[in-house]
Design an enzyme around this catalytic site. Structure first.
Site, PDB file in Angstrom:
ATOM      1  N   ASP A 116       2.157   3.749  -3.627  1.00 28.26           N
ATOM      2  CA  ASP A 116       1.864   5.181  -3.718  1.00 28.26           C
ATOM      3  C   ASP A 116       3.147   5.982  -3.887  1.00 28.26           C
ATOM      4  O   ASP A 116       3.170   6.999  -4.589  1.00 28.26           O
ATOM      5  CB  ASP A 116       1.106   5.655  -2.478  1.00 28.26           C
ATOM      6  CG  ASP A 116      -0.386   5.371  -2.563  1.00 28.26           C
ATOM      7  OD1 ASP A 116      -0.798   4.723  -3.546  1.00 28.26           O
ATOM      8  OD2 ASP A 116      -1.130   5.785  -1.660  1.00 28.26           O
ATOM      9  N   ASP A 123       0.838  -1.197   0.000  1.00 32.44           N
ATOM     10  CA  ASP A 123       0.000   0.000   0.000  1.00 32.44           C
ATOM     11  C   ASP A 123       0.876   1.251   0.000  1.00 32.44           C
ATOM     12  O   ASP A 123       0.681   2.185  -0.792  1.00 32.44           O
ATOM     13  CB  ASP A 123      -0.905  -0.028   1.231  1.00 32.44           C
ATOM     14  CG  ASP A 123      -2.018   1.002   1.186  1.00 32.44           C
ATOM     15  OD1 ASP A 123      -2.092   1.777   0.216  1.00 32.44           O
ATOM     16  OD2 ASP A 123      -2.839   1.022   2.126  1.00 32.44           O
TER      17      ASP A 123
END
Length: 375
Positions: A261, A257
């Site tokens: 990003d 996660d």
């Protein structure tokens, strides 16, 4: 499979635009779908439903049972985005984000593929210097249905002294690790032949298990691949120091996660990053799958016709490639995006000097013109 042959079968796709800019960017994707049908390249059986905040308004829940049933019966789900301030005060189980989390869990979408590709025309839009990112093409494979986001025990408990303590648990079985490592290895076989497994084995026992399983999978079935290991904090540093050292990164839910990003900004904008979430193949080889742009619902710009639709369009290209074995058609879409950017057309998130700022609709128009030229 040729372009002509690809039209022969029907493909069942559930479209879930969601909240915020989701409906705006999805409209541009559906124009691309319509182009494929109009030009007799490929046809799709499209149905549409609500998810997230939109589903809460319509059904009183972020994911209705009927919508979930449609998703499970579809060949692929094309997802927009969920969330917004108007739903922030809802109980945790009714928040829009629970809709996508439940979809991933019920569809058993355990492997999240997040490519970070820098188009030549956007090399100067990255926050890093051109020579660090020009030509970048890496893939992050994130485990999506296990780890700390789903582990038990979890929650907030009240201690004897009246203070509260939050609990989340990182849990992984060997089987959960092995299946996502195999996905990463299969991808690496078709790419640069290198897999980097990322963890925190220096402080987490689960990280040590990740390393053991990854090494066993490579030694057993993928001896031709190069396997390396890296701590998650070092990987974050290396992504901004020397990102082109990576080919395929495979990691846990939490680290994936965060790192994906980070990798997204190497490309110039979150608005450029697509993703695919894949399940295990069934007896026929079919995988349940969901495709979505990495960016969120961006409620601050919703309804202003300024959102970047390219990540969602590129997610459709991933759907063509991974759900329908239509590599030629996926290339057609990706090349159209590449040429649109080369023509100097930019939405506000990727605008640069000497380029033209355009609306969501005009960016979609430009991609469609490039598709018309090539088809």
């Amino acid at each position: 499979m040729t372009v002509a042959e690809s039209r022969a079968s029907n493909r069942k796709v559930l479209v879930l635009p969601g909240d915020g800019i989701g409906p705006e960017i999805m409209r541009e994707v559906l124009r691309v779908v319509e182009f494929f049908d109009r030009r007799r390249i490929a046809s799709f059986d499209i149905s549409e439903d609500a998810v997230g905040g939109a589903a809460y308004e319509a059904y009183g829940t972020p994911l209705a049972e009927a919508t979930l049933a449609k998703a499970l019966a579809s060949d692929a789900v094309l997802f927009g985005a969920v969330g917004g301030a108007k739903w922030d005060t809802l109980p945790f189980d009714l928040r829009p984000e629970r809709g996508i989390l439940r979809l991933r869990k019920e569809m058993d979408l355990f492997a999240n593929l997040r490519p970070a590709v820098v188009f030549d025309a956007l090399a100067d839009a990255s926050s890093l210097k051109r020579d660090l990112v020009a030509g970048l093409d890496l893939m992050i494979v994130r485990e999506l249905t296990g780890g700390i986001y789903f582990g038990a025990p979890r929650g907030v408990e009240t201690l004897p002294d009246g203070s509260r303590r939050g609990i989340n648990t990182e849990v992984y079985s060997e089987a959960e690790i092995e299946r996502v490592v195999r996905v990463a290895c299969e991808l690496a076989r078709k790419r640069g032949g290198r897999v980097c497994e990322v963890d925190k084995a220096n402080v987490m026992e689960s990280g040590g298990l990740w390393r053991e399983v990854a090494e066993r999978v490579r030694d057993t079935d993928y001896r031709n691949l190069e396997l390396s290991f890296m701590y998650a904090d070092n990987c974050a540093m290396q992504l901004v120091r020397n990102p082109k050292q990576f080919d395929v990164i495979v990691t846990s839910n939490l680290f994936g996660d965060i790192l994906s990003d980070c990798a997204a900004m190497l490309t110039g904008s979150l608005g450029m990053l697509p993703s695919a979430s894949l399940g295990a193949p069934d007896g026929t080889g079919r995988r349940k799958a969901l495709y979505e742009p990495v960016h969120g619902s961006a409620p601050a710009i919703a309804g202003k016709d300024i959102a970047n639709p390219l990540a969602c369009i590129l997610s459709f290209a991933m759907m063509l490639r991974y759900s329908f074995d239509m590599a030629e058609e996926a290339d057609l879409v990706e090349d159209a995006v590449r040429r649109a950017l080369a023509a100097g057309v930019r939405t506000s998130d990727i605008v640069q000097p000497n380029t033209g700022r355009v609306s969501t609709r005009v960016m979609g128009d430009t991609v469609l013109r490039e598709l018309e030229k090539a088809a």
